[in-house]
Design an enzyme around this catalytic site. Structure first.
Site, PDB file in Angstrom:
ATOM      1  CB  ALA A  66      31.056 -21.429  58.480  1.00 42.81           C
ATOM      2  N   GLY A 111      26.744 -20.589  55.710  1.00 48.55           N
ATOM      3  CA  GLY A 111      27.494 -19.375  55.370  1.00 48.55           C
ATOM      4  C   GLY A 111      27.548 -19.108  53.877  1.00 48.55           C
ATOM      5  CD  GLU A 114      24.565 -17.148  57.399  1.00 40.94           C
ATOM      6  OE1 GLU A 114      25.477 -17.997  57.464  1.00 40.94           O
ATOM      7  OE2 GLU A 114      24.133 -16.553  58.398  1.00 40.94           O
ATOM      8  CD  GLU A 134      23.631 -22.012  59.265  1.00 40.50           C
ATOM      9  OE1 GLU A 134      22.529 -22.401  58.830  1.00 40.50           O
ATOM     10  OE2 GLU A 134      24.348 -21.201  58.663  1.00 40.50           O
TER      11      GLU A 134
END
Ligand code: DAK
Length: 260
Positions: A66, A111, A114, A134
């Site tokens: 992200a 992300g 993911e 993260e």
């Protein structure tokens, strides 16, 4: 439809979606996620597309996570909205009727890892790197990593990656079952396409039912899941595809399936 942050190219019943922010290593900001959501919702309705490939632009990254500059100033409420958007994207990919292949061509972090976990099949180039870093940013994974990673590679290995934030290379990712196989970077898209072409040559309705029964059945106990499989197996006999597939076998010719 044109997008600012993704490219969509369709040929021979195969759609390739490329996350296209190479200067930021294809990091996912809100606009990119919104565009992905629109794009995947449209692909879900497109009966001419039988397989989808997702990759990242450039040679360095699939998706490096992200977008940290976007997330940096978020309030808890805004973080929740952003997390829900990421979940909507990953869920849409998972529930897409067509199989989705992740062509992981470099960093797949946070992300990005993911995003690959929401795909049905993962192929990696030899320079790919995986991780959920993260905890090093003071957050937890927010696009399903804490849930899909343990389901895919097992709780112990997933915990090691999630708690340590360490980054593993493509061969290690393959060893733990995070990716199906590793290929030279210049072969990655060709290998993904070959696999997509093979899948697209099979009975489209049968392939879609396979995806549905695998994904939904894995959330059930074995007994219910097998009963669910039996229901979808029965459904195959209601369509033209089973008739053509079996007739072609008996007539010793390749089947001619129609896109459905
Ligand atoms: N976000 C924004 N920009 C990024 C980025 C990212 N994730 N990753 C890389 N970039 C940018 C860099 O800032 C740099 O930009 P410029 O300085 O050139 O403007 C450019 O991409 C090139 O990166 P580097 O110069 O750093 O390249 P290196 O080869 O030196 O290093 C690297 C590559 C991938 C090792 C490094 O860039 C890196 O460590 N990147 C960050 C990786 C990371 O930590 N990813 C996880 C992000 S966190 C949630 C919602 C979502 C999430 C969690 C919760 N909720 C709402 C609950 C998800 C979180 C994440 O994904």
């Amino acid at each position: 439809m044109t997008y600012n942050n993704i490219l969509l190219e369709t040929s021979d019943a195969i759609a390739t979606v490329t996350i296209n922010r190479p200067k930021a290593l294809n990091a996912l900001n809100r606009e990119t996620l919104e565009e992905m959501l629109t794009c995947f919702n449209e692909l879900a309705q497109d009966r001419s597309v039988q397989v989808v490939i997702i990759t990242g632009a450039g040679e360095k990254a699939f998706v490096a996570g992200a977008d940290i500059s976007f997330m940096q100033g978020l309030t808890p409420d805004e973080g929740k909205v952003f997390g829900r958007l990421g979940h909507a994207v990953t869920r849409t990919i998972e529930n897409l009727p067509q199989p989705v292949i992740a062509a992981i061509n470099g960093f797949a972090l946070g992300g990005g890892c993911e995003l690959s976990l929401a795909c049905d099949i993962r192929l990696a180039s030899d320079n790919a790197r995986f991780g959920q870093p993260e905890v090093n940013l003071g957050i937890i994974p927010g696009f399903g990593g804490t849930q899909r990673l343990p389901r895919l590679i097992g709780k112990g290995l997933a915990n090691e990656l999630l708690f340590s934030g360490k980054i593993i290379d493509a061969l290690e990712a393959c060893r733990v079952g995070l990716v199906n196989r590793v290929v030279a970077q210049d072969r990655l898209m060709a290998e993904c396409r070959e696999l997509a072409v093979l899948i697209a040559s099979r009975g489209p309705a049968a392939v879609r039912l396979c995806k549905e029964v695998v994904n939904n059945g894995m959330e059930m106990d074995l007994h219910r899941a097998c009963s669910y499989e039996a229901d979808l197996f029965a459904l195959c006999f209601a369509g033209a595809e089973q008739k053509e597939g079996m007739m072609a076998f008996l007539e010793k010719r390749p089947p001619k399936f129609q896109a459905n």
